[in-house]
Structures are given as structure tokens and as C-alpha cells.
Design an enzyme around this catalytic site. Structure first.
Site, PDB file in Angstrom:
ATOM      1  N   THR A 217      -2.273   0.769  -4.663  1.00 44.41           N
ATOM      2  CA  THR A 217      -2.499   2.331  -3.903  1.00 44.41           C
ATOM      3  C   THR A 217      -3.920   2.229  -4.560  1.00 44.41           C
ATOM      4  OG1 THR A 217      -2.549   3.997  -3.658  1.00 44.41           O
ATOM      5  CG2 THR A 217      -1.323   3.577  -5.588  1.00 44.41           C
TER       6      THR A 217
ATOM      7  N   LYS B 136     -10.312  -0.534  -2.893  1.00 44.32           N
ATOM      8  CA  LYS B 136     -10.323  -1.740  -1.207  1.00 44.32           C
ATOM      9  C   LYS B 136     -11.366  -0.545  -0.355  1.00 44.32           C
ATOM     10  CE  LYS B 136      -5.211  -1.142  -1.791  1.00 44.32           C
ATOM     11  NZ  LYS B 136      -4.371  -0.679  -0.847  1.00 44.32           N
TER      12      LYS B 136
ATOM     13  N   ASP C 254       1.033  -1.199  -0.311  1.00 42.44           N
ATOM     14  CA  ASP C 254      -0.086  -0.031  -0.413  1.00 42.44           C
ATOM     15  C   ASP C 254       0.987   1.615   0.159  1.00 42.44           C
ATOM     16  OD1 ASP C 254      -2.412   1.598   0.427  1.00 42.44           O
ATOM     17  OD2 ASP C 254      -1.785   2.023   2.908  1.00 42.44           O
TER      18      ASP C 254
ATOM     19  N   ASP D 168      -0.048   5.600   0.561  1.00 45.00           N
ATOM     20  CA  ASP D 168      -0.996   5.685   1.696  1.00 45.00           C
ATOM     21  C   ASP D 168      -0.664   5.827   3.107  1.00 45.00           C
ATOM     22  OD1 ASP D 168      -0.861   8.999  -0.351  1.00 45.00           O
ATOM     23  OD2 ASP D 168      -2.785   7.459  -1.052  1.00 45.00           O
TER      24      ASP D 168
ATOM     25  N   ASP E 106      -1.418  -0.406   6.431  1.00 47.44           N
ATOM     26  CA  ASP E 106      -1.917   0.692   7.733  1.00 47.44           C
ATOM     27  C   ASP E 106      -3.373   0.533   7.835  1.00 47.44           C
ATOM     28  OD1 ASP E 106      -2.635   3.682   6.784  1.00 47.44           O
ATOM     29  OD2 ASP E 106      -2.495   2.063   5.298  1.00 47.44           O
TER      30      ASP E 106
END
Length: 236
Positions: free
Chosen positions: A114, A146, A13, A15, A171
Site C-alpha cells: 500500500t 506507485k 493493494d 485502499d 483497483d
């Protein structure tokens, strides 16, 4: 000591995982709301962490009354964040670049997965060493963002590897859900939003000092959890 195979690939990922750009996004969201006479709080910003950009635009529109189509709102947000990356730099998360270098040295392919769009991912990649990622999948390249697993499955497909032999690093709750649903072994490195323990999910407080060997263990089915009480968690 058993000899572990390397992961087929590591799926990153961006960000909050590779770079701590969430403050850039929140600043862009706040500026957008302010331009139209609205307000935007840190708590509201946390709602958007890990979401695809169209979903984020719809939440902003519903909560602030910002005018325009979802796509127009996304364009304004992206413009603000890209400008911040280009003027202030890409704020790498601790240990991320070192781990990417170790993986490159070991010959393990890496993909960037991403929900940010290509224009923003490109700005971040300009600040990364050349050849860091073999494949890049962005939010404007998939139909379902996502927590749907499409982006991770797309990345594994482009790399030509079995997703179940890959390790995904995330995250956020939506990102973790997407990675787990894809079948990838998943490591959560929480930043702004807590990640609850779940069966099969590894959790690390940081990527600092993480080696290829640990990722090999996770790919092989081990679960490593820095958030579990001492004596119950795995070791690095």
C-alpha cells in the site's frame, strides 16, 4: 482438468482493493481544505486515487493553497483517516476477507502493498484476522511510490518468491501500472476509477466467490476479464 500450481504469493493493494476507505480519504481531504478556507470536490479527490501520499499532498497544495510542507499535509490527512477507521471501522470490500481466508487455508502467502503509511495500515490490520499478511510494505518504506514497481518488488523480495509467479490485486490505474511493471500477474477490481483493458491484465467486477483456483489460473498466465463481451472473457 489440468492441475495448476498455486500462486507463489498474492500481493494486495489496500485502499479501494482490500477496504473501501476512499470515502475516508476524501472526507479527510475535504476537511483539510475547509480548515484553510478552501474547497475540495469529489472530482478532485478522484485525481488522488492510487497515488503515493506525497504526490497527493502536492496536488492538494497546488489546487487549494493549503499551507505547510508536503509531509505536514500528509500527517493531517493520515490523522483524519486513521480516526475514521478507529471510530467507524474498516469497510472491507465484498469477498476480500473470504478470499484471504481461502488463501490462508491453502498455504498461499499474502503481502499488503500500500501507498498508505504504516500508521494507517496498522489501523486497518488491527481489524483483520491475526496472521492475515506475511509481509506489509507501506508507502513510507519505499523511495518510489506507485506507479513505480518498487513496492511490489520489495514485497516479493521479503517473501522470498519470484514476483512473476505472484498475483497482484489492485483497483486503480497507478496501482495496476506498478503491479504490471513489477512482472506480477495482475487482477484489477475497479472501484472509483475505470481500468482500461490491456494485454495480460485480468479484470473482475468483484472478489465475491473468487477462489484460489482462479488465482492459480491467473498465475499460470490465463487472463480473466469480466468486462469483456460474453463469449470473449474467461470464466471463474
Amino acid at each position: 482438468m489440468r492441475s495448476l500450481p498455486l500462486p507463489a504469493a498474492v500481493l494486495w493493494d489496500m485502499d479501494g482493493t482490500l477496504v473501501d476507505t476512499e470515502p475516508y480519504w476524501m472526507a479527510s481531504e475535504t476537511a483539510l481544505a475547509s480548515r484553510h478556507g478552501g474547497t475540495w470536490t469529489h472530482e478532485q479527490g478522484l485525481q488522488l486515487v492510487g497515488n503515493d501520499l506525497i504526490t497527493s499532498a502536492r496536488i492538494i497544495k497546488a489546487q487549494t493553497g493549503v499551507p505547510g510542507t508536503d509531509e505536514e499535509i500528509v500527517e493531517q490527512l493520515l490523522a483524519g483517516v486513521v480516526e475514521r477507521v478507529r471510530t467507524q471501522g474498516a469497510p472491507w470490500r465484498p469477498g476480500a476477507l473470504a478470499l484471504l481466508a481461502r488463501l490462508r487455508g491453502a498455504g498461499v502467502p499474502c503481502a499488503l502493498v500500500t501507498m498508505s503509511y504504516d500508521v494507517f495500515a496498522g489501523a486497518v490490520l488491527e481489524a483483520a484476522p491475526p496472521g492475515t499478511f506475511d509481509v506489509v510494505v507501506t508507502g513510507d518504506q519505499v523511495e518510489r511510490g506507485k506507479p513505480d514497481p518498487e513496492a511490489y518488488l520489495t514485497a516479493a523480495g521479503r517473501l522470498g518468491v519470484d514476483v512473476t509467479r505472484c498475483v497482484a490485486i489492485e483497483d486503480s490505474p497507478p496501482g495496476v501500472a506498478a503491479a504490471v511493471a513489477s512482472g506480477a500477474r495482475t487482477i484489477a477490481v475497479p472501484l472509483l476509477v475505470p481500468i482500461e483493458a490491456q494485454e495480460g491484465l485480468s479484470r473482475l467486477r468483484t472478489l465475491e466467490d473468487v477462489g484460489v483456483e482462479l488465482l492459480g489460473r491467473v498465475a499460470d498466465g490465463d487472463v480473466v476479464d469480466d468486462f469483456e463481451p460474453a463469449g470473449r472473457r474467461g470464466s471463474r
